[in-house]
Write a protein that holds these residues in place. Structure first.
Motif, mmCIF file in Angstrom:
data_model
loop_
_atom_site.group_PDB
_atom_site.id
_atom_site.type_symbol
_atom_site.label_atom_id
_atom_site.label_comp_id
_atom_site.label_asym_id
_atom_site.label_seq_id
_atom_site.Cartn_x
_atom_site.Cartn_y
_atom_site.Cartn_z
ATOM 1 N N GLU A 26 53.885 36.008 34.704
ATOM 2 C CA GLU A 26 53.262 35.653 33.411
ATOM 3 C C GLU A 26 51.779 35.998 33.408
ATOM 4 O OE1 GLU A 26 54.866 33.382 35.285
ATOM 5 O OE2 GLU A 26 56.267 32.183 34.084
ATOM 6 N N ALA A 27 51.114 35.810 34.556
ATOM 7 C CA ALA A 27 49.664 36.058 34.596
ATOM 8 C C ALA A 27 49.362 37.538 34.361
ATOM 9 C CB ALA A 27 49.100 35.617 35.945
ATOM 10 N N VAL A 28 50.280 38.398 34.795
ATOM 11 C CA VAL A 28 50.073 39.844 34.601
ATOM 12 C C VAL A 28 50.173 40.179 33.107
ATOM 13 C CG1 VAL A 28 51.033 42.125 35.063
ATOM 14 C CG2 VAL A 28 50.924 40.421 36.899
ATOM 15 N N ILE A 29 51.193 39.640 32.476
ATOM 16 C CA ILE A 29 51.381 39.918 31.046
ATOM 17 C C ILE A 29 50.188 39.368 30.257
ATOM 18 C CG2 ILE A 29 52.880 39.458 29.036
ATOM 19 C CD1 ILE A 29 54.127 41.341 31.076
ATOM 20 N N ASP A 30 49.735 38.197 30.640
ATOM 21 C CA ASP A 30 48.576 37.593 29.975
ATOM 22 C C ASP A 30 47.349 38.502 30.126
ATOM 23 O OD1 ASP A 30 47.073 35.251 28.837
ATOM 24 O OD2 ASP A 30 46.084 35.366 30.781
ATOM 25 N N GLU A 41 39.898 41.341 31.102
ATOM 26 C CA GLU A 41 39.301 42.363 31.960
ATOM 27 C C GLU A 41 39.622 43.766 31.423
ATOM 28 O OE1 GLU A 41 37.365 41.896 34.374
ATOM 29 O OE2 GLU A 41 37.548 39.743 34.673
ATOM 30 N N ARG A 42 38.625 44.618 31.524
ATOM 31 C CA ARG A 42 38.772 45.989 31.019
ATOM 32 C C ARG A 42 39.434 46.884 32.066
ATOM 33 N NH1 ARG A 42 35.423 50.336 30.560
ATOM 34 N NH2 ARG A 42 33.841 49.391 31.883
ATOM 35 N N ILE A 43 39.240 46.549 33.334
ATOM 36 C CA ILE A 43 39.796 47.376 34.403
ATOM 37 C C ILE A 43 40.817 46.531 35.173
ATOM 38 C CG2 ILE A 43 39.268 48.709 36.489
ATOM 39 C CD1 ILE A 43 36.332 48.832 35.304
ATOM 40 N N VAL A 44 42.063 46.962 35.133
ATOM 41 C CA VAL A 44 43.126 46.194 35.787
ATOM 42 C C VAL A 44 43.895 47.126 36.720
ATOM 43 C CG1 VAL A 44 45.216 44.802 35.429
ATOM 44 C CG2 VAL A 44 43.335 44.645 33.788
ATOM 45 N N PHE A 45 44.189 46.629 37.900
ATOM 46 C CA PHE A 45 44.963 47.412 38.873
ATOM 47 C C PHE A 45 46.199 46.579 39.227
ATOM 48 C CE2 PHE A 45 46.386 49.455 42.584
ATOM 49 C CZ PHE A 45 45.736 50.673 42.738
ATOM 50 N N LEU A 46 47.385 47.127 38.945
ATOM 51 C CA LEU A 46 48.629 46.421 39.258
ATOM 52 C C LEU A 46 49.219 46.977 40.544
ATOM 53 C CD1 LEU A 46 50.402 46.307 35.765
ATOM 54 C CD2 LEU A 46 48.900 44.600 36.817
ATOM 55 N N PHE A 131 45.456 50.775 36.104
ATOM 56 C CA PHE A 131 45.974 51.554 37.229
ATOM 57 C C PHE A 131 47.192 50.856 37.811
ATOM 58 C CE2 PHE A 131 41.380 52.293 37.131
ATOM 59 C CZ PHE A 131 41.314 53.673 37.185
ATOM 60 N N SER A 132 48.011 51.638 38.499
ATOM 61 C CA SER A 132 49.052 50.993 39.297
ATOM 62 C C SER A 132 49.156 51.712 40.634
ATOM 63 C CB SER A 132 50.395 51.040 38.579
ATOM 64 O OG SER A 132 51.168 52.113 39.035
ATOM 65 N N GLY A 133 49.575 50.960 41.646
ATOM 66 C CA GLY A 133 49.753 51.570 42.958
ATOM 67 C C GLY A 133 50.738 50.753 43.771
ATOM 68 N N ASP A 134 51.301 51.375 44.789
ATOM 69 C CA ASP A 134 52.261 50.634 45.614
ATOM 70 C C ASP A 134 51.551 49.674 46.562
ATOM 71 O OD1 ASP A 134 51.233 52.387 47.453
ATOM 72 O OD2 ASP A 134 53.145 53.228 48.084
ATOM 73 N N ARG A 135 50.228 49.754 46.598
ATOM 74 C CA ARG A 135 49.430 48.793 47.370
ATOM 75 C C ARG A 135 48.051 48.692 46.701
ATOM 76 N NH1 ARG A 135 49.754 53.306 51.970
ATOM 77 N NH2 ARG A 135 51.331 53.996 50.528
ATOM 78 N N GLY A 136 47.300 47.695 47.114
ATOM 79 C CA GLY A 136 46.007 47.471 46.467
ATOM 80 C C GLY A 136 44.970 48.513 46.862
ATOM 81 N N PRO A 137 43.860 48.594 46.118
ATOM 82 C CA PRO A 137 42.838 49.614 46.405
ATOM 83 C C PRO A 137 42.373 49.600 47.865
ATOM 84 C CG PRO A 137 42.297 48.440 44.398
ATOM 85 C CD PRO A 137 43.494 47.753 44.958
ATOM 86 N N ALA A 152 38.526 48.693 43.312
ATOM 87 C CA ALA A 152 38.596 47.291 43.746
ATOM 88 C C ALA A 152 37.713 46.376 42.902
ATOM 89 C CB ALA A 152 38.185 47.177 45.213
ATOM 90 N N SER A 153 36.853 46.969 42.061
ATOM 91 C CA SER A 153 35.911 46.127 41.311
ATOM 92 C C SER A 153 36.567 45.451 40.117
ATOM 93 C CB SER A 153 34.719 46.959 40.839
ATOM 94 O OG SER A 153 35.162 47.910 39.891
ATOM 95 N N GLY A 154 37.718 45.958 39.716
ATOM 96 C CA GLY A 154 38.376 45.361 38.550
ATOM 97 C C GLY A 154 39.268 44.205 38.959
ATOM 98 N N LEU A 155 40.154 43.850 38.065
ATOM 99 C CA LEU A 155 41.089 42.753 38.342
ATOM 100 C C LEU A 155 42.351 43.336 38.984
ATOM 101 C CD1 LEU A 155 42.127 39.841 38.014
ATOM 102 C CD2 LEU A 155 42.839 40.459 35.699
ATOM 103 N N THR A 156 42.590 42.980 40.237
ATOM 104 C CA THR A 156 43.798 43.462 40.907
ATOM 105 C C THR A 156 44.850 42.360 40.867
ATOM 106 O OG1 THR A 156 42.495 44.839 42.373
ATOM 107 C CG2 THR A 156 44.727 44.354 43.080
ATOM 108 N N LEU A 157 46.016 42.713 40.379
ATOM 109 C CA LEU A 157 47.092 41.718 40.300
ATOM 110 C C LEU A 157 48.338 42.269 40.969
ATOM 111 C CD1 LEU A 157 46.639 40.657 36.568
ATOM 112 C CD2 LEU A 157 46.129 39.253 38.553
#
Lengths: 231, 413
Positions: A26-30, A41-46, A131-137, A152-157
């Motif tokens: 839910e937090a990701v969708i939010d 957040e303007r920059i999100v990394f999933l 952005f999306s990746g199979d692992r975090g920045p 890494a400066s954005g919101l990584t979820l």
């Protein structure tokens, strides 16, 4: 009963945020909704493994942006061999850029440089970056530390895998998309006797759909059991 | 309309035939024509006819050229990056002080100012802060901030469009030129040539030049020697990774600026201890905690922060073990790991061993006796001595300081 040949057509489904099986995300969708309406957040990394729905969410976010009259681009880096880094030129003028599978560009210097330059061009604009990746920045094998720190400066979820309830919901959701009646007990039967990987579950529903159409039968446990045994 | 040449070609290659087919199917007898070009649809029309999410889309007419806005009408510095929002610490105080002096007296005190250091440590922030200070005291000053990639891209565009003279004039007519990440000029000879002349013109007319890089000017590979030597003409200052107290101060400041939030002190210390690499990653960690708190409505406590950063912490713990520190340090100093564990006390072995022990204390949660044990069964007082010695040397010996920071950066990433 004569067997009916199904047409060799697959339903082309354009992913939407609304039909993503949310599970414990839910937090990701939010965060995605808030990124679009400008309150988040303007920059999100999933991050998440394959089949966790990353691509669905990125494309869904682009669809949601379009529905609001915003301009967006979806860049699937898994296909980077068919694309060229120059395709990122000028994208900073859009409202949303969704870059999928960043790990595919890792250790590829021209792509990393192009992403880095795009990021810098977006910094003083209102462009949303997803952005999306199979692992975090921090864990991506990037050549450019500059790119890593920016990502890494954005919101990584991290996307949390679906639990069984979520997997059932996924089966039902894909079935509904195919206008296929999948009773609860049959869905549970599938879940206890097949791979629980979300990608495999989607494939199974598609197989069931084709078989149900060919045999002109409803989805019952005996019918599904035979089909799963056929492999 | 395509945002760039690549997308235009791509659509031509993959879709043009199909599009022609549709036009024929519509049977408009030539009334409909397909036109593909680089540019953008007006925003209102785009809302109704926006393309499906495919590589590329349309661009706003104002934005598509990607050119810098006119200097006279729009500042190129980010107004959020000021000295007021820059958190000073031991790691950056010299760079900050020099930048402030330049902001008050551009072109006169240190020219060029060359700020170097690892990623995400505030070099860009300082550069913008100088530009903003110059503009505050002289709003008509021409201050131009550019990333080096932007300089290259704009120069290439000018060459293609035959407007290189305009480009040169623009670059050479500013009062302050701020070029970020000059290491990206490496290997780009034509850009270096042009930048060399720009540098000379500005320097001779006493206009301020500020440059940043990830390393000391002489150590930037792929740059012409004449540029490297000019970069060292003024003042060269380093920005180091922030110490714990500065990291905590940065977190508190960011929480206030970005979210209007008072971050509990123990939480700031918890994040500061776990995220050591750079300010951008600190900011990323803060964003994650705040987003989670916003969504769940729960108060921000240490437990909450641990949960929000769980995967980040787990990945870091996996990486930073005493074994890993020993391997990394041995590789860095080109010695064997077994040397670190041995009884040898020569300087070439003892110093790396002391560095490794200090890193183990800084980056892991092991007790001093455990660290001593992992280094060939040494006493905890040896570890204590090593950490004190390295702290002392980091203040007095430039090389030890550089080595320690490089290793810290490698292990923290």
């Amino acid at each position: 009963m004569t067997r009916q040949l199904p047409l060799a057509l697959t339903l082309r489904h354009e992913p939407h945020l609304e039909d993503f099986v949310v599970g414990r995300n839910e937090a990701v969708i939010d965060a995605l909704h808030r990124a679009l309406d400008g309150s988040g957040e303007r920059i999100v990394f999933l991050t998440g493994p394959s089949d966790s729905g990353r691509s669905h969410l990125l494309m869904g976010q682009c669809s949601a942006a379009q529905a609001r009259g915003l301009q967006s681009a979806y860049v699937p880096l898994a296909q980077h061999r068919d694309l060229a880094p120059a395709m990122l030129d000028g994208l900073e003028g859009l409202d949303l850029i969704a870059i999928d599978d960043v790990q595919c560009a890792a250790a590829n210097l021209p792509w990393e440089q192009a992403l880095f330059a795009l990021f810098n061009r977006c910094l003083d604009r209102e462009t949303r970056l997803l952005f999306s990746g199979d692992r975090g920045p921090a864990a991506l094998p990037l050549c450019l530390p500059d790119l890593r720190s920016r990502l890494a400066s954005g919101l990584t979820l991290a996307l949390k895998p679906l639990d069984d309830r979520g997997r059932l919901a996924l089966l039902q959701s894909v079935a509904a998309r195919h206008a296929l009646a999948l009773p609860d007990e049959v869905a549970r039967y599938v879940l206890t006797r097949s791979s629980r990987d979300p990608g495999d579950l989607i494939d199974i529903v598609q197989r069931l759909d084709r078989a149900s159409l060919a045999e002109q039968r409803r989805l019952t446990i005996p019918f599904v059991r035979d089909l799963l045994h056929q492999g | 309309m395509a945002p760039n040449a690549f997308v235009l070609d791509w659509v031509k290659k993959h879709y043009l035939e199909q599009m022609r087919g549709y036009v024929i199917d519509l049977g408009q007898d030539g009334a409909l024509k397909i036109s593909l070009e680089i540019g953008s649809a007006p925003r209102s029309a785009a809302a109704a006819a926006s393309a499906s999410p495919a590589p590329g889309s349309t661009l706003d007419a104002e934005k598509r050229a990607g050119r810098l806005p006119s200097l006279a009408t729009k500042p190129t510095t980010n107004p959020d990056f000021t000295f007021g929002s820059f958190v000073e610490g031991k790691s950056n105080q010299l760079a900050r002080a020099a930048s402030m002096q330049i902001g008050d007296n551009p072109g006169r005190v240190y020219n060029p100012l060359f700020i170097y250091g690892g990623v995400g440590l505030g070099k860009t922030h300082l550069m913008h802060a100088v530009g903003n200070r110059i503009l505050r005291s002289n709003p008509s000053a021409q201050v131009l901030y550019m990333h080096s990639e932007g300089f290259v891209a704009e120069m290439v565009k000018a060459l293609q469009h035959g407007t290189i003279d305009n480009f040169k004039r623009k670059m050479r007519s500013v009062n302050a030129l701020l070029i970020d990440d000059v290491q990206f000029f490496a290997g780009k000879e034509r850009s270096q040539e042009e930048f060399f002349h720009t540098f000379n013109a500005l320097f001779e007319s006493q206009q301020q030049i500020i440059l940043t890089s990830d390393r000391f000017p002489k150590e930037v590979d792929g740059l012409e020697d004449r540029l490297k030597s000019r970069f060292g003409w003024g003042l060269t200052v380093a920005v180091e990774p922030p110490d714990l107290e500065t990291r905590v101060a940065i977190l508190n400041s960011k929480a206030q600026q970005l979210f209007d939030l008072e971050l509990p002190n123990e939480v700031a210390f918890f994040i500061g201890k776990r995220v050591r690499s750079n300010v951008r990653e600190l900011e990323g960690a803060l964003r994650r905690i705040v987003a989670n708190a916003h969504f769940t409505g729960r108060p921000i406590t240490i437990e909450f922060a641990k949960e929000a950063l769980r995967d980040m912490i787990a990945a870091q713990d996996k990486l930073v073990t005493i074994d890993n520190i020993q391997r990394t340090v041995a590789e860095y100093y080109k010695i064997r790991t077994s040397d670190l564990l041995s009884a040898r006390r020569s300087r070439t072995i003892a110093r790396p061993r002391q560095v490794a022990m200090t890193l183990a204390k800084e980056l892991t949660n092991h007790s001093l006796p455990e660290i001593g044990e992992a280094f060939g069964g040494r006493d905890h007082t040896t570890v204590l001595y090593a950490t004190r010695k390295i702290a002392e040397l980091r203040d007095s010996d430039h090389r030890v300081k550089e080595d320690y920071n490089n290793l810290l950066r490698t292990l923290s990433n």
